[in-house]
Write a protein that holds these residues in place. Structure first.
Motif: not given
Length: 533
Positions: A285-295, A297-299, A314-315
């Protein structure tokens, strides 16, 4: 051609008799059978046959009055089906299915006519593009969603979604999506067996709203196919899967990049939650959150913030994250609620437009172009333009019939995945990347356009003459780039002239595209077109 000749033999054995539901016709023609006086009697006859069969009649076409196999030419059979469709509509019925067999140089067909109008397609229908690394549980998750059945831990429900070549050969079906389910007032309406055409048609008919899933390919060598699936359809949402036992991979990042480049509202499903312990699940979950923040996006963890927040947020900037297991069914009720409540986003009330994604030929029907309606609405009988042809011209065609999820429909609007049977053109002349437009349109195909691009990955610099494959709508074509200033570097944003290498296509300002060549990848937006280029 159908291999199940028993269907024909049963119809012939039952025979044409008074008070029965079987009718023999050698041929039906518009000039003769739709003439004044004849039309009314044939409609009354059809209504009688349907009532005699408790709501279903069987019309055998291409046989003599005594059931002898005569066979008629393909064009005559097509006209007969057009006439039968009109008769059925006048009688408050519709053609449910057509199967054909070759007899000498001709065709014999069995048409099932069923009581009730063709499917009304005004219901809400969202289309979801799925993406994710191979073995991250994408197809298994969708298989469990559309059937309501848990997986056996070995990807068993994935088998429901295998594409069967004979389904394309035997029936008029677009079925670009590899799964569909719906909702009525009592909850989800699911498929018992997605391989059965009748089961999919039942879901479509019984549901107040529908969810279709468009498959993509998880293997790295087939990223081109994934891009085609995400860029070439009129999608409403993206669903990215990340396996809890593996976490985000390079392919995950690339698929996320394509989803976001197409400005698609996206959600992430962390799959295989049953395969790991709580600590590993929290780590992913933390890895996914980091991945999204890197682009940028807010998880939004749906388990923590709720479905209400996910539907509302969502948007452009927010990406909901749901933890799931197809084995224990954890999180699938959350996805059900999300898909039932998420609004349609891809509607477009402009003039009809559909880019062709697949083409095939159906015996007795002719050329079929399938794809997603990008804008407007199309009805059976509409006169359209198809093209551009290799020389840039457009060909006049007529809509013979339309089908969605194995169900004949009288019309389809933006966002629908459909197969359109076309009159007036050979299947060999219909190609992916062509577009269907209203007859009165005045399209200007182009070989060249201007674009604003961003280079996501490239080993060196991009210079004049660089030739990637451009994926725009359903177009996948090699094109040469001529950057402003002579070069573009990895991470750069800039302007470039783009020229298709082999032939023109219909390109419009504002369309987004993805380009790829080897390990090089990027995204772009068309800023101007050059009809004279």
């Amino acid at each position: 051609m159908s291999p199940d000749r028993a269907v024909l033999e049963r119809a012939l054995e039952r025979g044409e008799r008074e008070g029965g539901s079987v009718e023999f016709k050698e041929q039906l023609t518009k000039d003769l059978h739709l003439s004044e006086g004849r039309l009314e009697s044939l409609v009354a006859q059809l209504r009688h046959r349907v009532l005699s069969g408790d709501g279903e009649a069987t019309y055998v076409v291409g046989v003599t009055d005594d059931g002898g196999l005569a066979g008629i030419a393909p064009d005559d059979f097509s006209e007969s089906m057009d006439v039968l469709s009109l008769l059925a509509e006048e009688a408050g019925s519709h053609i449910e299915d057509v199967q054909t067999w070759g007899v000498g140089d001709g065709i014999v067909g069995v048409a099932t006519v069923r009581e009730g109008a063709m499917l009304d397609t005004d219901d809400e229908h969202i289309v979801v593009g799925t993406a994710g690394h191979v073995d991250h549980g994408k197809s298994t998750l969708v298989g469990s969603l559309v059937t309501g059945q848990p997986d056996d831990g070995q990807g068993g429900t994935r088998g429901y979604l295998d594409v069967q070549p004979h389904e394309v050969e035997r029936g008029l079906s677009a079925d670009l999506s590899y799964g569909v389910y719906g909702f009525d007032g009592d909850g989800p309406v699911r498929m018992d067996n997605p391989h059965r055409k009748s089961d999919r048609a039942r879901v479509v008919e019984e549901s107040d709203s529908l969810v279709s899933f468009v498959d993509t390919v998880g293997h790295e060598p087939w990223l081109r196919t994934t891009i085609r699936g995400l860029v070439g359809q009129k999608l409403d949402y993206g669903l990215l899967t990340v396996a809890a036992d593996d976490g985000p991979t390079k392919t995950t990042r690339e698929h996320l990049g394509v989803l976001l480049a197409t400005e698609l509202p996206t959600m992430v499903a962390i799959t295989k939650a049953d395969a790991v312990d709580d600590d590993r699940l929290a780590e992913v979950e933390r890895e996914v959150e980091r991945l999204l923040r890197d682009v940028d996006k807010t998880p939004l963890l749906v388990e923590r913030h709720g479905v209400d927040a996910a539907v509302e947020e969502i948007g452009d900037t927010v990406v909901p994250v749901v933890t799931t297991s197809a084995v224990t069914m954890e999180g699938l009720d959350t996805l059900d609620e999300l898909f039932e409540r998420l609004p349609k986003t891809a509607g477009d009330d402009g003039e009809f437009r559909m880019y062709v994604d697949r083409t095939y030929k159906v015996t007795g029907v002719g050329a079929v172009a399938s794809g997603t309606v990008m804008a407007g609405e199309v009805e059976a009988g509409d006169e359209l333009l198809l093209g551009p042809m290799p020389d840039g011209s457009f060909h006049e065609v007529e809509v013979r019939s339309i089908e969605m999820h194995y169900h004949r429909v009288d019309k389809a609007k933006a966002g629908r995945i459909v197969g359109i049977a076309l009159k007036g053109i050979r299947e060999a002349d219909v190609e992916r990347g062509m577009v269907l437009l209203p007859r009165e349109a005045d399209p200007e195909p182009v070989r060249e356009f201007e674009a604003e691009v961003m280079v996501l990955n490239h080993p060196t610099r991009i210079g004049d003459g660089y030739e990637p494959v451009v994926h725009l709508e359903t177009v996948s074509e090699a094109a040469a780039f001529y950057p402003e200033g002579g070069q573009l570097l990895p991470g750069d944003k800039g302007r470039t002239r783009v020229r298709f290498k082999f032939r023109p296509y219909l390109v419009e300002e504002g369309q987004r595209f993805v380009f790829r060549e080897g390990r090089s990848k990027g995204v772009g937006t068309v800023t101007a077109v050059n009809p004279d280029g």
